[in-house]
Design an enzyme around this catalytic site. Structure first.
Site: not given
Length: 226
Positions: A16-17, A104, A106, A138, A207
């Protein structure tokens, strides 16, 4: 513009950074008049859930993993799981959904409920009047290393002399993995002799900047939820 804070739902799978970058930016010039109303994880041990709980104003969290869901519901499919994730998200009434390290893929079962192509069966109050944007972070440049292990694949390509730079992007989520319209793109050049760990650290710093930048940009474009 509505004076009510814009509502963000964040989906995570790990430390969770990037979520923390969003939390730290809330109600600063980088991300004004915004709140995170839910953090959803598909991994029970994800440290991002702890980050949410420890936020200045604790953020509600939820957990739903694919395999336990399928085990508990033998007649259900992966599409059903994705629809269930969509329902959890919709109950938080978001103006924007941010995938921040959500590991995951979607399917349409999720996207069609968020973009108004399909109504939520049995819960009419959850069906949306306006499409809710979904964005994803990404760690690669558009069209370069779609899917998993993008950092490792880019570093390997650099080692082979095939590329001199990679980067990171935030893009809109569509059914094709990492192929949605880029919102913010940032190049990160490789440094000869640099370890993959050092490159990854530089990339993650980028990011943390672009996920906030893209979130602000899309919120400015999106209509507030009713």
């Amino acid at each position: 513009m509505s004076s009510s804070p814009r509502r963000i739902t964040v989906l995570i799978s790990g430390s969770g950074s990037n979520l923390q970058a969003l939390i730290d930016a809330l109600n600063t010039p980088a991300l004004p008049n915004a709140q995170i109303t839910l953090v959803l994880s598909n991994r029970k041990a994800a440290y991002g859930l702890t980050r949410a709980a420890k936020a200045n104003l604790p953020i509600p969290t939820a957990y739903l993993a694919l395999q336990p869901y399928l085990k508990q519901n033998p007649s259900k499919t992966r599409q059903d799981y994705d629809a269930e994730v969509a329902k959890i998200v919709l109950r938080s009434k978001p103006d924007l959904v941010v995938l921040a390290g959500w590991m995951h893929i979607l399917s349409e079962g999720f996207l069609e409920l968020l973009d108004r192509r399909k109504r939520v069966e049995g819960e009419d109050g959850l069906s949306v009047s306006e499409p809710i944007p979904v964005i994803n972070l990404h760690p690669a440049l558009p069209g370069q290393f779609d899917g998993a292990s993008a950092i490792e694949r880019a570093y390997e390509a650099f080692q082979k002399g095939e590329i001199s730079k990679s980067g990171a992007m935030v893009h809109r989520v569509v059914k094709d993995v990492d192929r949605g319209e880029p919102i913010v793109v940032r190049e990160v050049p490789f440094v000869t002799g640099e370890s993959i760990e050092a490159y990854e650290a530089r990339l993650h710093a980028v990011e943390h900047e672009i996920i906030v930048e893209a979130t602000k940009k899309v919120l400015e474009e999106a209509k507030p939820s009713s």
